[in-house]
Design a protein around this motif. Structure first.
Motif, PDB file in Angstrom:
ATOM      1  N   PRO A   1      27.761  27.223 -24.622  1.00  0.00           N
ATOM      2  CA  PRO A   1      27.598  25.914 -24.000  1.00  0.00           C
ATOM      3  C   PRO A   1      26.859  24.905 -24.869  1.00  0.00           C
ATOM      4  O   PRO A   1      26.973  23.698 -24.645  1.00  0.00           O
ATOM      5  N   ASP A   2      26.098  25.376 -25.847  1.00  0.00           N
ATOM      6  CA  ASP A   2      25.338  24.397 -26.628  1.00  0.00           C
ATOM      7  C   ASP A   2      25.932  24.144 -28.009  1.00  0.00           C
ATOM      8  O   ASP A   2      25.272  23.585 -28.874  1.00  0.00           O
TER       9      ASP A   2
ATOM     10  N   GLY B   1      25.630  20.800 -23.416  1.00  0.00           N
ATOM     11  CA  GLY B   1      25.472  21.298 -22.058  1.00  0.00           C
ATOM     12  C   GLY B   1      24.399  20.513 -21.316  1.00  0.00           C
ATOM     13  O   GLY B   1      24.564  20.113 -20.158  1.00  0.00           O
TER      14      GLY B   1
ATOM     15  N   LYS C   1      18.035  19.894 -29.057  1.00  0.00           N
ATOM     16  CA  LYS C   1      18.714  19.299 -30.194  1.00  0.00           C
ATOM     17  C   LYS C   1      20.232  19.344 -30.003  1.00  0.00           C
ATOM     18  O   LYS C   1      20.824  20.409 -29.905  1.00  0.00           O
ATOM     19  N   TYR C   2      20.834  18.210 -29.953  1.00  0.00           N
ATOM     20  CA  TYR C   2      22.284  18.058 -29.779  1.00  0.00           C
ATOM     21  C   TYR C   2      22.883  19.150 -28.916  1.00  0.00           C
ATOM     22  O   TYR C   2      23.718  19.949 -29.358  1.00  0.00           O
ATOM     23  N   ASN C   3      22.480  19.186 -27.705  1.00  0.00           N
ATOM     24  CA  ASN C   3      22.941  20.230 -26.786  1.00  0.00           C
ATOM     25  C   ASN C   3      23.877  19.615 -25.748  1.00  0.00           C
ATOM     26  O   ASN C   3      23.438  19.027 -24.767  1.00  0.00           O
TER      27      ASN C   3
ATOM     28  N   SER D   1      21.096  26.491 -21.126  1.00  0.00           N
ATOM     29  CA  SER D   1      20.354  27.225 -22.151  1.00  0.00           C
ATOM     30  C   SER D   1      20.377  26.412 -23.443  1.00  0.00           C
ATOM     31  O   SER D   1      21.035  25.386 -23.532  1.00  0.00           O
ATOM     32  N   GLY D   2      19.662  26.910 -24.424  1.00  0.00           N
ATOM     33  CA  GLY D   2      19.628  26.211 -25.709  1.00  0.00           C
ATOM     34  C   GLY D   2      18.513  25.181 -25.717  1.00  0.00           C
ATOM     35  O   GLY D   2      17.828  24.959 -24.718  1.00  0.00           O
ATOM     36  N   GLY D   3      18.322  24.555 -26.866  1.00  0.00           N
ATOM     37  CA  GLY D   3      17.214  23.616 -27.014  1.00  0.00           C
ATOM     38  C   GLY D   3      17.634  22.200 -26.708  1.00  0.00           C
ATOM     39  O   GLY D   3      18.697  21.965 -26.133  1.00  0.00           O
TER      40      GLY D   3
END
Lengths: 274, 334, 621
Positions: free
Chosen positions: B45-46, C532, C528-530, C524-526
């Motif tokens: 997803p990211d 989602g 920075k250019y996310n 989820s993830g940070g």
């Protein structure tokens, strides 16, 4: 009115590029084209050198065929009959210097500085770059900004010379209509020389310099309708500049080799009539 | 209906990264960007990717697919074999931000350095008259969607980071050509600027920009080479020079070159009053300790001090000037 | 406390499409320090997609054209629901705005005598659309972009800094506007690139964020069109009008996904293309309404003869008005005779030889060949209604473009009223320029009057918390992609081109459920250019705007322009006098009726009495 802005800051200071270890990820046969060009141009250069050093078999006197590599033949050392209206203004040359070497400077220079050939040999000989998105492998690069490559800009001069060369080759093609027994005649060589002259013209007139001179430099086409039309025609040739570059390269080899073979009497010219 | 295909996508950021492998479903008629979106929706997803119109019109989804700079939305999956691995990486020439997204500010900086369209003096809006044949050349260049694939592929900066300061790149050569061929642009020094400021001479016309252009703009043949030739017109061509001398007219432009108008030397000589005492240079502002203030924070004004001294007020009184404006020429000129 | 980058500007323009850039230019020319905030890169906005042209009554091709005619056309197109004053200003000022572009360096196609060429377009009485091939939108945005660069160069010459008075914040999304004491005080958002937060302190904000198409499954709009401006305005206390009016095109591609939403021009049907369901039946014959019965063919044979001999045969039913075609497609799909992707088949391949298709429809052929490798000469296309443009938007004052909240301005697609219930082709580009300029001008004047303002720390902190919430929930929350998909499903199926009472009620219930789930979205993830995370933050905007559309669509019991109710198929003069105004009441959308401003008599005089009679009630006449 704005002034020319100075640079704000170093453009490269923004951060590192993506760390991709592979030099190129191209999966197609990107090396094929530069290789073929290398072989093609290499073969031409070798042939040209051999022919230039050969210093004979360039005038088929019976058929009145003059090999394009030796046209016009301008020195006192030219074989009899091979020099035409331009005469022999250049004195006897030392034996290691053939008349071809004198004259080949012009078409050679024209092709060497031609925008298409530049692309071709920068890619295949200088590998700068060998193909798109493939690293060029040179430590530094300054393009055509300084000596010696800044001299590519003299393409314009060579273009003017190439018009002369084209005219002479046309004259040669006309001379080749000379019959073996006087009067008008035609052989396979006549045809080859004529085709060669046409291709050389197509290449010469489709040159980017020509396109600029004939109309490309104008700001207002609408004020120069004739030049606009001419520009349109040259643009059409120009779009096929690459094809004509190769076609005329081969045609000049074929024409030269044919005249050489006839002149050396390795073959006899096929005559359509007379 | 769909088949599983093998994708390798570069993932990482400015600290490093690597190619990651994915098995992903691909359906008929899809383009690479669709597959990237499917990866986003189902597996990662990211995963960062820049995109916008998805119709080849905005130039956002520039990436490198199997090593070739392409638009993700214009690269159809049917151009690959069923078994072929598709490798997708970010543009190499620009600093990476994350995954497939790069920092393309270089291009926006270069755009600023190129003087904008200079409207003709004395022509009111609505009175612009141009012929279609005259605008067509420039219109071709205005098709540019600024995907920056040409900038990315150009080996001048792709392989030589150090050239970035001196080289504007194909995108801005077509912009320069567009303005130079614009029927009503009032500037006449664009060729000189292209050579001196934009680094036109760095281009060795290997035509990769034209090869990758998704809008099929003939960048090299119609913009770069004509600009090079126009420079030749001005600087190297003997016949043009001769023609100009003989016919006393310039078919190239309506006016002679005047990149930065310089006063004629003679006039300047007679007009200057060198005996005049010029203003004394001011000393730089120093802090309490008598030293130069280094940090802008502690300085009492924004940015660096004026090179003429911060207490110098412009314009200077005319009688203090060493320069005297030449009076307009009378009689037969020169 | 999270790190927040702070900026102070006189005018902040949110959105870098045509309207936003034009507003920014005007504010900067008025001497105001201006920020442009762009969700994508500078110059990539959705405006580039506009193909046709910009409508302006310059009279270059037909000298009979003038602003009155343009005004008349616009009002007709909008079925008289337009804000007449906006339509009037638009018609009057469009030519100057177009000419101005030429001084910025635009190169439109030319007429023989060197003027700007103008082309015909549906609904316009005279050739009126200034154009550059089929990329007018690109020309417009590039011209404005380059004008901004040229202004920056002027500032550089003067101040030594390109960004001294006008700065573009690229890839930056605004999530919150601040209002204190009834007036705007700033905007808060994040950089997509880094995820860092940024705060703009400003007393004047121009919204130019475009439309809402991303709430729909099949749309010609890009991802940016999440209704940000609409939602931001609602949350500050401003109002939206006409949200029930959405422009759909009956034949957009629904499959393959790479071309989903892209328009298939009507000329495909005009040149012989027929619509079939999955059973192979040419179903349009079953959907000819009684009023059209006489003009349309009853048998396939007769219809096929029309293409070669239109004088002696009646038209094929595929050429019924847009809404009829859309309704038919809709019914077929709902009856289960559509394709899996939710469309029907548009077949031209079996009707014309391949060579003919390529010759008559070259751009269609190339578009599908290049984008999707679909050969329309070999196989039928899958088509269905696609969402194209939202007529509704922020309610603004016609002259100043000011919204209900002091300091808030809106221009372009995000503002409402100008186009009434349906927009004419070409009017959107000129709308951008006319009202973009006005927005910039009045925002600058407002900033001049008020000076600078500052949002309170507490409000900023709340905005930070809201923005970070989805990340805190991480994988435990709802998947934003799934939620987005469901929202598109609801809107596409229940609030699509043809609407029914029951379906609209169902949509409102389901949207309410979805709203609860969106509150629990997690990524989820940070930072920075996310993507989602970005989607998670956009979702609540889409949701509130969708709610407005659904509620307004349920309320308006008539069919008019971009709003078609199957249960109320007629236009009702009583409804013409009413704008449905949406505002936010806590978390819910409140709907109110509001009378339309009454057209000035001299403008009414531009129309024939018989024409007005079709739209107006007796007492109005």
């Amino acid at each position: 009115m704005t002034t020319t802005p100075a640079r704000l800051r170093s453009a490269s200071g923004a951060g590192p590029r993506a760390a991709i270890s592979e030099k190129t990820l191209r999966t197609d046969r990107w090396w094929l084209q530069p290789l073929l060009v290398f072989l093609g141009l290499g073969a031409f250069v070798v042939y040209g050198l051999v022919r230039a050093i050969m210093n004979k078999y360039y005038w088929a006197s019976a058929e009145h065929y003059l090999a394009p590599f030796y046209s016009p033949c301008l020195t006192k050392s030219c074989v009899e009959g091979s020099s035409h209206f331009l005469g022999q203004p250049i004195p006897q040359l030392p034996s290691w210097l053939s008349p071809a070497m004198i004259i080949l400077v012009l078409p050679g220079g024209f092709r060497l500085t031609c925008y298409y050939y530049r692309k071709a040999y920068y890619r295949s000989f200088w590998l700068s770059p060998p193909a798109c998105a493939v690293p060029d492998g040179h430590k530094t690069y300054s393009g055509e900004t300084r000596f010696p490559l800044i001299f590519q800009n003299i393409h314009r001069y060579f273009f003017y010379a190439a018009i002369l060369v084209g005219s002479v080759l046309t004259y040669d093609a006309v001379l080749a209509w000379h019959g073996k027994d006087g009067g008008v005649g035609m052989g396979l060589g006549t045809l080859i020389l004529a085709v060669n002259a046409v291709l050389i013209w197509a290449y010469t007139l489709g040159c980017h310099s020509c396109r600029n001179i004939i109309g490309g430099r104008l700001k207002h086409f609408s004020k120069h309708p004739v030049r606009y039309r001419a520009w349109g025609l040259v643009s059409k040739l120009n779009a096929k500049h690459q094809q004509f570059a190769w076609a005329s390269l081969f045609s000049v080899i074929i024409a030269d080799a044919y005249v050489m073979a006839v002149s050396a009497e390795w073959i006899t010219d096929f005559r359509f009539f007379n | 209906m769909g088949t599983k295909r093998h994708f390798r996508v570069w993932r990482g950021d400015d600290t490093g990264g690597s190619l990651e492998d994915f098995q992903v479903e691909v359906n008929e008629g899809e383009v690479v960007l669709d597959v990237i979106h499917r990866l986003q929706a189902t597996q990662t997803p990211d995963l960062a990717v820049r995109w916008n119109c998805k119709a080849g019109k905005c130039g956002s989804c520039s990436m490198e697919i199997n090593g070739k700079p392409r638009l993700g939305c214009m690269t159809r999956m049917s151009t690959f074999n069923e078994t072929e691995t598709v490798t997708v990486t970010p543009l190499r020439t620009f600093p990476v931000i994350r995954d497939l997204v790069t920092n393309v500010n270089f291009n926006y900086q270069k755009a600023r350095e190129l003087p904008a369209f200079a409207p003709p003096a004395g022509v009111a809006p609505g009175e612009y008259r141009m012929q279609q044949v005259d605008v067509e050349r420039s219109q071709e260049f205005r098709k540019c969607i600024e995907c920056f694939l040409c900038q990315n592929v150009c080996h001048v900066i792709r392989d030589h980071e150090e050239n970035k300061h001196a080289f504007s790149g194909p995108r801005f050569f077509i912009r320069a050509a567009e303005l130079d061929m614009h029927p009503l642009d009032a500037r006449d020094d664009r060729k000189e600027l292209a050579q001196a400021e934009q680094g036109l001479g760095y281009c060795n016309i290997t035509k990769c920009c034209t090869e990758v252009c998704p809008e099929h703009i003939k960048i090299t043949d119609n913009a770069i080479i004509p600009m090079k030739e126009r420079v030749v017109d001005r600087r190297y061509d003997p016949v043009t020079w001769l023609g100009r001398k003989i016919f006393r007219r310039d078919q190239l432009d309506e006016q002679p070159v005047s990149a930065s108008p310089k006063p004629a030397a003679a006039a300047a000589d007679s007009g200057s009053n060198w005996h005049q005492e010029g203003p004394v240079p001011q000393e730089a502002p120093v802090g309490a300790d008598g030293k130069l203030v280094v940090a802008e924070l502690t300085l009492d004004r924004a940015a660096a001090g004026s090179p003429f001294g911060d207490d110098q007020v412009f314009p200077l009184p005319p009688e203090q000037l060493r320069y005297q404006h030449p009076s307009p020429p009378t009689g037969d000129g020169h | 406390m999270t790190n927040i980058e702070r900026h102070t500007y006189d005018v902040v323009v949110i959105g870098a499409g045509g309207a936003g850039l034009r507003a920014a230019i005007e504010a900067r020319l008025a001497g105001k320090k201006t920020a442009i905030i762009s969700k994508s890169l500078f110059g990539k906005a959705h405006t580039v997609m506009a193909e046709g042209g910009a409508a302006a009554a310059m009279g270059n091709v037909n000298s009979k054209d003038n602003w009155q005619v343009h005004f008349r056309d616009t009002m007709r197109g909008g079925k008289f629901l337009n804000n007449f004053r906006m339509a009037e200003l638009h018609a009057k000022e469009a030519p100057s705005r177009i000419w101005e572009l030429e001084t910025y360096g635009a190169l439109f196609d030319r007429t023989k005598d060197g003027k700007i060429s103008q082309r015909n377009f549906g609904g316009h009485e005279y050739p009126r659309l200034a154009h550059v091939g089929d990329r007018t939108g690109l020309e417009l945005i590039r011209t404005l972009q380059q004008k901004i660069v040229s202004l920056q160069q002027e500032d550089f010459a003067e101040h030594g800094d390109y960004e001294a008075r006008i700065r573009v914040f690229q890839e930056c999304t605004i999530t919150e506007l601040f209002v204190e004491d009834g007036a705007v005080s700033g905007a808060f958002g994040y950089y997509r690139e880094s995820g860092d937060f940024v705060l703009f302190e400003s007393a004047a904000i121009v919204l130019a964020t475009g439309g809402v198409g991303k709430s729909y499954k099949v749309t010609s709009n890009s991802w940016e069109y999440t209704g940000d401006g609409h939602a931001l305005a609602l949350r500050t206390g401003a109002t939206l009008i006409n949200m029930e009016f959405l422009q759909f095109h009956p034949t957009g591609m629904v499959w393959p996904p790479s071309v989903k939403g892209i328009l298939v021009t009507e000329s495909v049907r005009g040149d012989g293309g027929v619509l079939r369901n999955t059973e192979g039946k040419r179903f349009m014959f079953d959907y000819v309404p009684d009023v059209f019965r006489k003009q349309y063919a009853e048998t396939e044979e007769e219809a096929d003869r029309w293409y070669s001999d239109p004088d002696n045969n009646r038209r094929p039913p595929e050429l019924l008005p847009r809404d009829e075609v859309a309704r038919a497609i809709n019914s077929e799909v709902k009856a289960g005779r559509g394709t899996k992707a939710g469309g029907v088949l548009l077949d031209i391949a079996s009707r014309l030889p391949a060579e003919q298709i390529r010759k008559r429809l070259p751009s269609m052929y190339h578009q599908f060949k290049e984008l999707a490798d679909v050969d329309i000469t070999a196989a039928p296309m899958e088509v269905g209604p696609t969402c194209h443009y939202v007529m509704g938007g922020i309610e603004v004052d016609a002259d100043t473009t000011a919204a209900a909240v002091a300091g808030l301005f809106a221009a372009g697609e995000v503002s409402g009223g100008m186009h009434g219930s349906n927009r004419l082709g070409g009017n959107s580009l000129s709308d951008l320029l006319v009202f973009g300029k006005r927005a910039g001008e009045h925002a600058a004047a407002h900033a001049e009057k008020i000076g600078r303002r500052k949002p309170s720390a507490a409000a900023v902190e709340a905005a930070v918390d809201t923005a970070l919430a989805p990340l805190a929930r991480a994988d435990a929350g709802e998947n934003p992609y799934t939620l987005h998909h469901e929202l598109q499903e609801i809107m596409g199926v229940l609030v699509g081109i043809i609407r029914r009472d029951g379906e609209l009620r169902e949509s409102i219930t389901r949207l309410a459920e979805l709203k609860e789930r969106v509150k629990k979205v997690g990524v989820s993830g940070g930072r920075k250019y996310n993507p989602g995370w970005h989607l998670a933050l956009d979702l609540r905007n889409m949701l509130v705007v969708s709610e407005c559309t659904a509620k307004a669509a349920l309320e308006r019991t008539e069919s008019r322009g971009g709003h078609t109710r199957e249960d109320f198929p007629k236009m009702d003069p009583k409804w013409r006098k009413v704008n449905l105004v949406c505002s936010l009441d806590g978390e819910d959308v409140r709907l109110e009726h509001q009378p339309l401003p009454v057209m000035r008599p001299e403008l009414q005089g531009l129309f024939e009495q018989t024409e007005l009679a079709k739209y107006m009630t007796d007492e109005e006449l």
